[in-house]
Design a protein around this motif. Structure first.
Motif, PDB file in Angstrom:
ATOM      1  N   PHE A 247       0.811  -1.214   0.000  1.00  0.00           N
ATOM      2  CA  PHE A 247       0.000   0.000   0.000  1.00  0.00           C
ATOM      3  C   PHE A 247       0.850   1.272   0.000  1.00  0.00           C
ATOM      4  N   THR A 248       2.159   1.127  -0.147  1.00  0.00           N
ATOM      5  CA  THR A 248       3.057   2.281  -0.080  1.00  0.00           C
ATOM      6  C   THR A 248       2.694   3.418  -1.051  1.00  0.00           C
ATOM      7  N   PRO A 249       2.330   3.132  -2.328  1.00  0.00           N
ATOM      8  CA  PRO A 249       1.956   4.242  -3.219  1.00  0.00           C
ATOM      9  C   PRO A 249       0.784   5.070  -2.686  1.00  0.00           C
ATOM     10  N   PHE A 250      -0.159   4.393  -1.990  1.00  0.00           N
ATOM     11  CA  PHE A 250      -1.291   5.121  -1.418  1.00  0.00           C
ATOM     12  C   PHE A 250      -0.836   6.043  -0.286  1.00  0.00           C
ATOM     13  N   ALA A 251       0.218   5.631   0.426  1.00  0.00           N
ATOM     14  CA  ALA A 251       0.749   6.472   1.498  1.00  0.00           C
ATOM     15  C   ALA A 251       1.259   7.794   0.945  1.00  0.00           C
ATOM     16  N   TRP A 252       2.052   7.726  -0.125  1.00  0.00           N
ATOM     17  CA  TRP A 252       2.592   8.945  -0.721  1.00  0.00           C
ATOM     18  C   TRP A 252       1.489   9.785  -1.348  1.00  0.00           C
ATOM     19  N   TYR A 253       0.474   9.122  -1.893  1.00  0.00           N
ATOM     20  CA  TYR A 253      -0.667   9.846  -2.447  1.00  0.00           C
ATOM     21  C   TYR A 253      -1.388  10.626  -1.342  1.00  0.00           C
ATOM     22  N   ARG A 254      -1.575   9.993  -0.175  1.00  0.00           N
ATOM     23  CA  ARG A 254      -2.245  10.654   0.943  1.00  0.00           C
ATOM     24  C   ARG A 254      -1.466  11.893   1.383  1.00  0.00           C
ATOM     25  N   ILE A 255      -0.156  11.756   1.467  1.00  0.00           N
ATOM     26  CA  ILE A 255       0.678  12.888   1.892  1.00  0.00           C
ATOM     27  C   ILE A 255       0.538  14.039   0.890  1.00  0.00           C
ATOM     28  N   ALA A 256       0.571  13.711  -0.404  1.00  0.00           N
ATOM     29  CA  ALA A 256       0.406  14.737  -1.440  1.00  0.00           C
ATOM     30  C   ALA A 256      -0.985  15.368  -1.361  1.00  0.00           C
ATOM     31  N   PHE A 257      -2.015  14.540  -1.115  1.00  0.00           N
ATOM     32  CA  PHE A 257      -3.388  15.063  -1.042  1.00  0.00           C
ATOM     33  C   PHE A 257      -3.546  15.977   0.166  1.00  0.00           C
ATOM     34  N   GLY A 258      -2.880  15.638   1.272  1.00  0.00           N
ATOM     35  CA  GLY A 258      -2.913  16.503   2.450  1.00  0.00           C
ATOM     36  C   GLY A 258      -2.369  17.884   2.137  1.00  0.00           C
ATOM     37  N   ILE A 259      -1.328  17.921   1.342  1.00  0.00           N
ATOM     38  CA  ILE A 259      -0.753  19.209   0.918  1.00  0.00           C
ATOM     39  C   ILE A 259      -1.750  19.963   0.036  1.00  0.00           C
ATOM     40  N   VAL A 260      -2.468  19.226  -0.822  1.00  0.00           N
ATOM     41  CA  VAL A 260      -3.500  19.836  -1.664  1.00  0.00           C
ATOM     42  C   VAL A 260      -4.597  20.468  -0.797  1.00  0.00           C
ATOM     43  N   VAL A 261      -4.987  19.769   0.273  1.00  0.00           N
ATOM     44  CA  VAL A 261      -6.004  20.301   1.183  1.00  0.00           C
ATOM     45  C   VAL A 261      -5.545  21.640   1.765  1.00  0.00           C
ATOM     46  N   LEU A 262      -4.305  21.672   2.245  1.00  0.00           N
ATOM     47  CA  LEU A 262      -3.769  22.901   2.833  1.00  0.00           C
ATOM     48  C   LEU A 262      -3.720  24.026   1.801  1.00  0.00           C
ATOM     49  N   LEU A 263      -3.282  23.707   0.587  1.00  0.00           N
ATOM     50  CA  LEU A 263      -3.159  24.724  -0.465  1.00  0.00           C
ATOM     51  C   LEU A 263      -4.521  25.272  -0.870  1.00  0.00           C
ATOM     52  N   THR A 264      -5.483  24.378  -1.130  1.00  0.00           N
ATOM     53  CA  THR A 264      -6.814  24.820  -1.582  1.00  0.00           C
ATOM     54  C   THR A 264      -7.539  25.590  -0.483  1.00  0.00           C
ATOM     55  N   SER A 265      -7.286  25.219   0.777  1.00  0.00           N
ATOM     56  CA  SER A 265      -7.892  25.953   1.894  1.00  0.00           C
ATOM     57  C   SER A 265      -7.270  27.336   2.031  1.00  0.00           C
ATOM     58  N   TRP A 266      -5.948  27.382   1.958  1.00  0.00           N
ATOM     59  CA  TRP A 266      -5.226  28.652   2.109  1.00  0.00           C
ATOM     60  C   TRP A 266      -5.598  29.641   0.997  1.00  0.00           C
ATOM     61  N   MET A 267      -5.792  29.095  -0.225  1.00  0.00           N
ATOM     62  CA  MET A 267      -6.150  29.942  -1.360  1.00  0.00           C
ATOM     63  C   MET A 267      -7.648  30.278  -1.379  1.00  0.00           C
ATOM     64  N   GLY A 268      -8.414  29.605  -0.501  1.00  0.00           N
ATOM     65  CA  GLY A 268      -9.850  29.862  -0.454  1.00  0.00           C
ATOM     66  C   GLY A 268     -10.634  29.199  -1.563  1.00  0.00           C
ATOM     67  N   TRP A 269     -10.070  28.175  -2.177  1.00  0.00           N
ATOM     68  CA  TRP A 269     -10.722  27.501  -3.306  1.00  0.00           C
ATOM     69  C   TRP A 269     -11.758  26.463  -2.869  1.00  0.00           C
ATOM     70  N   VAL A 270     -11.537  25.828  -1.720  1.00  0.00           N
ATOM     71  CA  VAL A 270     -12.396  24.735  -1.269  1.00  0.00           C
ATOM     72  C   VAL A 270     -12.781  24.947   0.189  1.00  0.00           C
ATOM     73  N   ASP A 271     -14.081  24.725   0.495  1.00  0.00           N
ATOM     74  CA  ASP A 271     -14.549  24.758   1.885  1.00  0.00           C
ATOM     75  C   ASP A 271     -14.474  23.332   2.444  1.00  0.00           C
ATOM     76  N   TRP A 272     -13.527  23.103   3.346  1.00  0.00           N
ATOM     77  CA  TRP A 272     -13.321  21.761   3.886  1.00  0.00           C
ATOM     78  C   TRP A 272     -14.077  21.520   5.183  1.00  0.00           C
ATOM     79  N   HIS A 273     -15.117  22.302   5.426  1.00  0.00           N
ATOM     80  CA  HIS A 273     -15.856  22.168   6.687  1.00  0.00           C
ATOM     81  C   HIS A 273     -17.021  21.185   6.599  1.00  0.00           C
ATOM     82  N   GLY A 274     -16.985  20.284   5.609  1.00  0.00           N
ATOM     83  CA  GLY A 274     -17.932  19.174   5.530  1.00  0.00           C
ATOM     84  C   GLY A 274     -19.358  19.561   5.153  1.00  0.00           C
TER      85      GLY A 274
END
Length: 274
Positions: A247-274
């Motif tokens: 499952f190692t490739p999924f681990a690196w994908y998760r880490i990259a996606f976490g960075i995407v969450v931070l970026l899209t939130s910081w830029m105001g592109w996505v509301d991550w409040h569910g």
């Protein structure tokens, strides 16, 4: 019914089906896809949960031989009874904690920081689990699991209530850390998904029934169909994949996606409040 809306439902169904059973959090991906598509109102949130049923039907079909043989043998065979008991025991903690804490989690934990943190931490947990997997396996098949094994996996499944964790990720990787083989952990995660996701979907539809009408049936129908088709393809692929890959490739994908969450939130592109 608006054709554009049906197309959005189809895309969301594909996202749900492809991510529900991989250790990458379907909730996180549905939030991102819904935001990008403008499909993120209260009705869309009910839709996201309801279409899990399509993905579950795909699991039932893929595992039908085992499910059918268990049901037939249930009245007479100890092994079938133990398997059914294990699934029930694994399912129970999520029911109890979901009813007790579900509302509070939705109010307080659906934040960009929590979602990003769980994505990234989950990635590192997968890397750790894969590194120690070879020396800790004691259960090769789901039929070898004890009720205590099932309870432990069920408790780990509760971690998935924290957004971004991933139900499949929690149960599969948690199972591996508890001594299950990669295949046994994956199989039990899928069996556990059947009552868990059907229960969550039914409860959500009942609770939010005031938001729905007969006019929504085509929308939900399209989502269910595409969720089923993509989940069926994904589950079959994953079972082949884990026979010779980690499952190692999924681990690196998760880490990259976490960075995407931070970026899209910081830029105001996505509301991550569910």
């Amino acid at each position: 019914m608006d054709l554009v809306l049906l197309l959005k439902a189809a895309i969301m169904g594909v996202v749900e089906g492809l991510t529900e059973f991989l250790p990458i959090s379907s909730t996180g991906h549905l939030i991102l896809a819904g935001s990008l598509l403008g499909f993120d109102d209260d009705k869309a949130k009910v839709f996201d949960i309801a279409i899990q049923t399509g993905a579950i039907v795909a699991v039932i079909i893929v595992y039908w031989q085992k499910i059918r043989s268990t049901l037939v043998a249930l009245p007479t065979q100890t092994q079938a009874q133990r398997f059914a008991l294990n699934v029930f025991i694994g399912f129970l903690p999520a029911v109890v904690l979901g009813l007790l804490l579900g509302k509070a989690i939705k109010e307080h934990l659906f934040t960009p920081g929590v979602v990003a943190t769980t994505f990234i931490l989950g990635g590192f947990v997968i890397l750790w689990a894969e590194r120690r997997q070879q020396s800790t396996v004691r259960v090769q098949d789901v039929d070898e699991m004890t009720p205590l094994d099932a309870l432990k996996v069920g408790l780990v499944q509760c971690l998935a209530m924290v957004p971004g964790t991933s139900r499949s990720g929690a149960t599969i990787i948690g199972g591996m850390l508890l001594g299950l083989s990669r295949r046994a952990a994956t199989d039990f995660s899928f069996y556990l998904a059947i009552p868990t996701l059907i229960g969550a979907g039914a409860y959500s539809l009942y609770k939010e029934r005031a938001l729905l009408s007969a006019a929504d049936l085509p929308l939900f129908g399209v989502g269910l169909v595409f969720s089923f088709l993509s989940a069926w393809a994904c589950v079959r692929w994953l079972l082949r994949y884990i026979s010779s890959h980690s499952f190692t490739p999924f681990a690196w994908y998760r880490i990259a996606f976490g960075i995407v969450v931070l970026l899209t939130s910081w830029m105001g592109w996505v509301d991550w409040h569910g």
